[in-house]
Design a protein around this motif. Structure first.
Motif, mmCIF file in Angstrom:
data_model
loop_
_atom_site.group_PDB
_atom_site.id
_atom_site.type_symbol
_atom_site.label_atom_id
_atom_site.label_comp_id
_atom_site.label_asym_id
_atom_site.label_seq_id
_atom_site.Cartn_x
_atom_site.Cartn_y
_atom_site.Cartn_z
ATOM 1 N N LYS A 1 28.888 48.505 25.934
ATOM 2 C CA LYS A 1 30.139 49.150 26.281
ATOM 3 C C LYS A 1 30.459 48.844 27.734
ATOM 4 C CE LYS A 1 29.556 52.937 23.125
ATOM 5 N NZ LYS A 1 29.429 54.364 22.947
ATOM 6 N N ILE A 2 31.704 48.693 27.980
ATOM 7 C CA ILE A 2 32.189 48.517 29.348
ATOM 8 C C ILE A 2 33.150 49.652 29.630
ATOM 9 C CG2 ILE A 2 33.588 47.085 30.870
ATOM 10 C CD1 ILE A 2 32.534 44.670 29.423
ATOM 11 N N TYR A 3 32.926 50.319 30.736
ATOM 12 C CA TYR A 3 33.802 51.404 31.145
ATOM 13 C C TYR A 3 34.600 50.927 32.350
ATOM 14 C CZ TYR A 3 30.831 54.182 28.136
ATOM 15 O OH TYR A 3 30.140 54.656 27.057
ATOM 16 N N VAL A 4 35.912 51.055 32.277
ATOM 17 C CA VAL A 4 36.784 50.654 33.369
ATOM 18 C C VAL A 4 37.665 51.849 33.713
ATOM 19 C CG1 VAL A 4 38.631 49.095 34.093
ATOM 20 C CG2 VAL A 4 36.832 48.246 32.598
ATOM 21 N N ASP A 5 37.637 52.222 34.962
ATOM 22 C CA ASP A 5 38.545 53.266 35.439
ATOM 23 C C ASP A 5 39.946 52.664 35.398
ATOM 24 O OD1 ASP A 5 40.113 55.047 36.881
ATOM 25 O OD2 ASP A 5 38.752 55.155 38.588
ATOM 26 N N LEU A 6 40.810 53.222 34.565
ATOM 27 C CA LEU A 6 42.147 52.641 34.402
ATOM 28 C C LEU A 6 42.949 52.652 35.698
ATOM 29 C CD1 LEU A 6 43.029 53.952 30.837
ATOM 30 C CD2 LEU A 6 42.044 51.745 31.511
ATOM 31 N N GLY A 7 42.575 53.501 36.641
ATOM 32 C CA GLY A 7 43.212 53.492 37.946
ATOM 33 C C GLY A 7 42.892 52.229 38.736
ATOM 34 N N PHE A 8 41.855 51.504 38.308
ATOM 35 C CA PHE A 8 41.476 50.271 39.005
ATOM 36 C C PHE A 8 42.604 49.251 38.967
ATOM 37 C CE2 PHE A 8 39.638 45.959 38.924
ATOM 38 C CZ PHE A 8 39.135 45.935 40.214
ATOM 39 N N TRP A 9 43.385 49.223 37.882
ATOM 40 C CA TRP A 9 44.462 48.224 37.780
ATOM 41 C C TRP A 9 45.504 48.461 38.876
ATOM 42 C CZ3 TRP A 9 41.543 45.278 35.474
ATOM 43 C CH2 TRP A 9 40.883 45.583 34.293
ATOM 44 N N GLN A 10 45.799 49.720 39.177
ATOM 45 C CA GLN A 10 46.713 50.023 40.278
ATOM 46 C C GLN A 10 46.077 49.663 41.622
ATOM 47 O OE1 GLN A 10 49.876 50.715 40.241
ATOM 48 N NE2 GLN A 10 49.884 50.750 38.005
ATOM 49 N N ASP A 11 44.779 49.950 41.748
ATOM 50 C CA ASP A 11 44.068 49.582 42.981
ATOM 51 C C ASP A 11 44.089 48.074 43.170
ATOM 52 O OD1 ASP A 11 43.435 52.252 43.413
ATOM 53 O OD2 ASP A 11 41.396 52.065 42.607
ATOM 54 N N LEU A 12 43.902 47.343 42.090
ATOM 55 C CA LEU A 12 43.903 45.889 42.162
ATOM 56 C C LEU A 12 45.245 45.375 42.669
ATOM 57 C CD1 LEU A 12 42.231 43.328 41.597
ATOM 58 C CD2 LEU A 12 43.099 43.389 39.256
ATOM 59 N N LYS A 13 46.326 45.929 42.152
ATOM 60 C CA LYS A 13 47.662 45.540 42.622
ATOM 61 C C LYS A 13 47.851 45.915 44.088
ATOM 62 C CE LYS A 13 51.140 46.381 39.801
ATOM 63 N NZ LYS A 13 51.961 46.979 38.725
ATOM 64 N N ARG A 14 47.378 47.097 44.476
ATOM 65 C CA ARG A 14 47.495 47.549 45.854
ATOM 66 C C ARG A 14 46.736 46.621 46.809
ATOM 67 N NH1 ARG A 14 44.111 50.061 48.660
ATOM 68 N NH2 ARG A 14 42.866 50.845 46.944
ATOM 69 N N MET A 15 45.637 46.047 46.316
ATOM 70 C CA MET A 15 44.825 45.145 47.138
ATOM 71 C C MET A 15 45.397 43.726 47.178
ATOM 72 S SD MET A 15 40.926 46.341 46.217
ATOM 73 C CE MET A 15 41.083 46.251 44.445
ATOM 74 N N GLY A 16 46.533 43.520 46.505
ATOM 75 C CA GLY A 16 47.166 42.209 46.509
ATOM 76 C C GLY A 16 46.813 41.349 45.326
ATOM 77 N N GLN A 24 43.357 41.198 33.974
ATOM 78 C CA GLN A 24 42.525 42.287 33.464
ATOM 79 C C GLN A 24 41.395 41.729 32.604
ATOM 80 O OE1 GLN A 24 44.803 45.416 31.603
ATOM 81 N NE2 GLN A 24 46.150 45.621 33.373
ATOM 82 N N ALA A 25 41.711 40.723 31.814
ATOM 83 C CA ALA A 25 40.676 40.097 30.981
ATOM 84 C C ALA A 25 39.592 39.464 31.846
ATOM 85 C CB ALA A 25 41.301 39.065 30.050
ATOM 86 N N TYR A 26 39.974 38.873 32.981
ATOM 87 C CA TYR A 26 38.980 38.311 33.911
ATOM 88 C C TYR A 26 38.015 39.404 34.366
ATOM 89 C CZ TYR A 26 37.281 37.953 38.690
ATOM 90 O OH TYR A 26 36.517 38.064 39.821
ATOM 91 N N VAL A 27 38.536 40.561 34.746
ATOM 92 C CA VAL A 27 37.694 41.657 35.221
ATOM 93 C C VAL A 27 36.719 42.084 34.120
ATOM 94 C CG1 VAL A 27 37.692 44.076 35.977
ATOM 95 C CG2 VAL A 27 39.381 42.469 36.921
ATOM 96 N N ILE A 28 37.210 42.221 32.914
ATOM 97 C CA ILE A 28 36.369 42.627 31.791
ATOM 98 C C ILE A 28 35.349 41.533 31.467
ATOM 99 C CG2 ILE A 28 36.378 43.187 29.324
ATOM 100 C CD1 ILE A 28 39.117 44.621 29.943
#
Length: 151
Positions: A1-16, A24-28
């Motif tokens: 199982k992989i757990y991803v904090d869905l807020g990470f996608w917003q953080d990723l955008k905020r980080m540029g 998202q598939a790359y991260v997973i």
């Protein structure tokens, strides 16, 4: 199982970074790369070496993370072969990989870039290893440990 904090996608955008589907598939796929490392015994060998050579812990961590990026690229190669990914998708994944580079994160937090403290690698390293796996499609093209690990 992989757990991803869905807020990470917003953080990723905020980080540029890009938070599109392939990014998202790359991260997973990167996280799945860690599972592959565990199955192949790489993670265990790295942990043992890390305990023996405490001064090398950060570099070994970087090697492990970059290899997971390369493994994610190997998976990405299969998507390109099936024509389900396009160049703009790949660009988005590269942007995501660059956004989570230690140097970028240090700059974003207002700190000086300090390679000796890195645990994941620079933006350039992360994108280069992802691209290497993406272009080769071979797990054997991901030797980030340079012979440091022995079976």
């Amino acid at each position: 199982k992989i757990y991803v904090d869905l807020g990470f996608w917003q953080d990723l955008k905020r980080m540029g970074g890009d938070a599109g589907d392939f990014a998202q598939a790359y991260v997973i796929a990167h996280e799945l790369g860690h599972h592959v490392q565990k199955l192949l015994g790489i993670e265990g060998r790295m942990r043992r070496l890390s305990q023996q050579a405490s001064g090398a812990q950060n570099q070994l961590s970087v090697d492990l993370e970059l290899q997971a990026d390369c493994f994610a690229g190997v998976w990405g190669h299969t998507t390109a072969q099936r024509n389900i990914v396009h160049e703009n998708d790949i660009d988005g994944a590269m942007k995501a990989a660059a956004a989570v580079g230690d140097d970028h994160l240090q700059r974003m937090s207002g700190r000086a870039v300090s390679p000796e403290s890195w645990t994941h690698g620079s933006s350039a390293q992360r994108t280069a290893w992802f691209r290497k796996g993406l272009e080769s499609g071979e797990v054997s093209s991901c030797p980030t440990f340079d012979g440091k690990l022995t079976p």
